[in-house]
Design a protein around this motif. Structure first.
Motif: not given
Length: 256
Positions: A68-87
């Motif tokens: 998990l610690a490594e996955r937090h470092k990749s595709l950060v902007a994409e994950r943040a945008a997905i989270a905004a859409e989901a919330v």
């Protein structure tokens, strides 16, 4: 690469996205070419890291799941945008079951900023830590066997605990998304996610485009069990067709 070879190899990949394994003989008959030609196709696809060769055939390559610690470092902007859409979809939620993962942790951070008077049932320590910044969010932690790489609880005790609760939403991540459904690299995580989906009125998978057209070890749902997929790119081919046939609403995140 010739057009015929390109089309043939694309067909092989599309078929592997639906059927976990394929045999050389069947592929040769369906493509009306020799088995030697198909073997060369499979060797080229394997060399490109797209498939894994098996005795007499091939299978879609299993994705490697970093800690998990490594996955937090990749595709950060994409994950943040997905989270905004989901919330945005969960604005009326009062009880949410939330799976583990890098994208769901981004979602938890967004929930802590934008939601209140909420109960979240979680099995991940990073999820709990992200939500803890908002004192109006009540966190219920599932017990179980701790997985250090994932920072989450798994196992029979976790599944039994979750089975005693009901929620408005279940939101899970995935290691892979194929026409067969979402799947996870860890069998224990798949068991937890399947239980969460059964206990909730509405269901959502959140995953970035790198998970498309892959198959991981533990398929935890059929697409007919999923209401929404929040992602950062439009699925194509057999995956898009499967989502449409199952009535899954694809929610595309806004980047930039």
């Amino acid at each position: 690469m010739s057009r015929r070879k390109d089309a043939r190899q694309k067909t092989i990949l599309d078929r592997l996205a639906i059927a976990p394994t394929l045999r050389v003989g069947q592929l040769a008959r369906d493509s009306d070419v020799t088995t030697e030609t198909i073997r060369r196709d499979l060797e080229e696809l394997a060399a490109r890291g797209l498939i894994a060769r098996t005795y007499g055939g091939a299978m879609m390559r299993q994705p490697m799941e970093p800690a998990l610690a490594e996955r937090h470092k990749s595709l950060v902007a994409e994950r943040a945008a997905i989270a905004a859409e989901a919330v945005a979809l969960m604005s009326d939620a009062r009880v949410v079951m939330l799976g583990s993962g890098a994208t769901t942790t981004q979602l938890a951070q967004r929930m802590a900023c934008q939601m209140s008077d909420l109960t979240v049932i979680a099995h991940s320590l990073s999820i709990a830590a992200a939500l803890a910044s908002n004192p109006s969010i009540r966190i219920i932690m599932a017990p179980g066997v701790y997985h250090a790489g994932e920072g989450a609880m798994h196992g029979a005790q976790t599944v039994r605990f979750l089975s005693d609760y009901a929620a408005d939403w279940a939101v899970t991540g995935a290691s892979a998304l194929s026409p067969l459904g979402p799947s996870d690299a860890r069998i224990e995580a798949g068991d937890v996610y399947a239980t969460m989906l059964r206990q909730c009125a509405r269901t959502m998978v959140i995953a970035d485009h790198s998970k498309f057209d892959r198959i991981a070890t533990a398929r935890y749902a059929d697409w007919r069990e999923i209401d929404h997929l929040a992602t950062d790119a439009a699925p194509r081919g057999p995956l898009a067709q499967a989502l449409d046939a199952a009535g899954v609403k694809v929610r595309l995140a806004r980047l930039g």
